[in-house]
Design an enzyme around this catalytic site. Sequence first.
Site, PDB file in Angstrom:
ATOM      1  N   LYS A   4      44.367 -21.765 -67.923  1.00 33.70           N
ATOM      2  CA  LYS A   4      44.298 -20.785 -67.342  1.00 33.70           C
ATOM      3  C   LYS A   4      45.107 -19.275 -68.097  1.00 33.70           C
ATOM      4  O   LYS A   4      44.942 -18.682 -67.771  1.00 33.70           O
ATOM      5  CB  LYS A   4      44.868 -21.008 -65.843  1.00 33.70           C
ATOM      6  N   SER A  38      43.989 -19.498 -61.985  1.00 35.78           N
ATOM      7  CA  SER A  38      45.229 -20.197 -61.633  1.00 35.78           C
ATOM      8  C   SER A  38      47.020 -19.718 -61.158  1.00 35.78           C
ATOM      9  O   SER A  38      47.439 -19.655 -62.136  1.00 35.78           O
ATOM     10  CB  SER A  38      44.966 -21.348 -61.945  1.00 35.78           C
ATOM     11  N   ILE A  88      35.960 -23.695 -53.853  1.00 37.41           N
ATOM     12  CA  ILE A  88      36.290 -22.462 -53.549  1.00 37.41           C
ATOM     13  C   ILE A  88      34.858 -21.791 -54.235  1.00 37.41           C
ATOM     14  O   ILE A  88      34.451 -21.083 -52.774  1.00 37.41           O
ATOM     15  CB  ILE A  88      37.046 -22.450 -54.159  1.00 37.41           C
ATOM     16  N   TYR A 117      45.855 -27.935 -68.393  1.00 36.03           N
ATOM     17  CA  TYR A 117      44.815 -26.731 -66.893  1.00 36.03           C
ATOM     18  C   TYR A 117      45.817 -26.032 -67.328  1.00 36.03           C
ATOM     19  O   TYR A 117      45.165 -24.774 -67.134  1.00 36.03           O
ATOM     20  CB  TYR A 117      44.367 -27.742 -65.747  1.00 36.03           C
TER      21      TYR A 117
END
Length: 327
Positions: free
Chosen positions: A202, A185, A55, A198
């Site tokens: 976030k 996210s 990205i 993860y």
Amino acid sequence: MLTLFISLFLTIVLSALTFKFVISDGDFTLLSKRHVKREEIEDKVVWITGASRGIGEILAKRLASLGAKLILSARNETELERVRKQLTGKHAPEQVKILPLDLTSGEDALKDAVDKAESFFPGVGVDYMFHNAACERPKTTALDVTEESLKATFNVNVFGTISLTRLLTPFMLRRGRGHFVVMSSAAGKTPAPGQAVYSASKYALNGYFHTLRSELCQKGIKVTVVCPGPVVTSNGSGATTSTTKVSSEKRVPAERCAELTIIAASHGLKEVWISYQPVLAVMYLIQYMPTVGYWLMDKVGGRRVEAAAQKGNTYSMSLLFGKKKAP
Ligand SMILES: NC(=O)c1ccc[n+]([C@@H]2O[C@H](COP(=O)([O-])OP(=O)(O)OC[C@H]3O[C@@H](n4cnc5c(N)ncnc54)[C@H](OP(=O)(O)O)[C@@H]3O)[C@@H](O)[C@H]2O)c1
Ligand SMILES: *[C@@H]1O[C@H](CO)[C@@H](O)[C@H](O)[C@H]1NC(C)=O
Ligand SMILES: *[C@@H]1O[C@H](CO)[C@@H](O)[C@H](O)[C@H]1NC(C)=O
């Protein structure tokens, strides 16, 4: 007669809205802003971390085409050079600055990087900091996460990102302007079975950056927290290392994710969600009807971990009904 008309009208409006929701790839506020405000990007200095692929690479290309002055960071200098050569825009590739940086390299190295970034373009400092870099995210259950992967994830996603912010913000405050665009996210808004650490990293970012904005927005600091669901980069594999196998997940193309991110930033939106269904619907549920949302996630959680282990579709509706996806 009148009631008939009114109910017909309401039915049509509701169906239209439902249809729009089913096919949407972002939250309603975001999708109401149709275009990038170019003047907010053109000639601005934009520093992007994680710009060597995925990205971040796409963001760099789009921002260059919009006339931004870019600073590209990641660990791999060779890859950054490759990206730089492909950029086109009013500021030629030679004017794009490469700033190799490992987010885990400690405060002194980060301080050096900030000083360099601030001095690259004479007379102007960093206008936008795109915090896009993130650690690889292998899928494991919450209990199987190794100490090593726990630390690696937090060192990059949380500690490195926050330290860089803490070091850069004083420069922005002196100018009375600065804008952080944070690639969080969907996993920072909802449970993410199979990606607990993860997700935790976030959630941590969301907490830090929404708080930072609340403290500093009156001094000119803006924050845009971007929460994408599954995204696919042009290479076809999910940009995540988790889905190296072909998978049937419906993922938003990285180009679209980048475009919506830049739209969000240029309009100064505070938080945006980018995803197809069903993830988008789950985000709305968790936000507005948490009891229902968490009930739903509890239903799918166990099976989603299994699906992830088989590299299947971890966002499939079928997880709800107990069908397992073939690898
Ligand atoms: N792809 C998705 O489906 C998805 C979905 C939701 C959110 N996101 C978020 O969007 C962002 C970009 O995702 P992506 O899939 O494009 O990521 P990616 O392909 O895994 O790329 C990660 C980038 O971060 C850099 N990076 C990794 N460790 C680093 C470190 N220690 N120091 C500095 N840079 C480091 C990498 O470059 P080097 O290896 O050269 O350092 C690379 O440029 C991430 O924050 C991710 O969490 C992605
Ligand atoms: C696509 O794959 C090629 C070859 O594997 C690689 O060099 C390139 O960096 C990848 N591009 C992106 C956008 O990930
Ligand atoms: C950086 O990328 C190049 C080209 O893709 C690769 O050959 C090299 O091993 C990478 N360097 C590091 C330190 O990962």
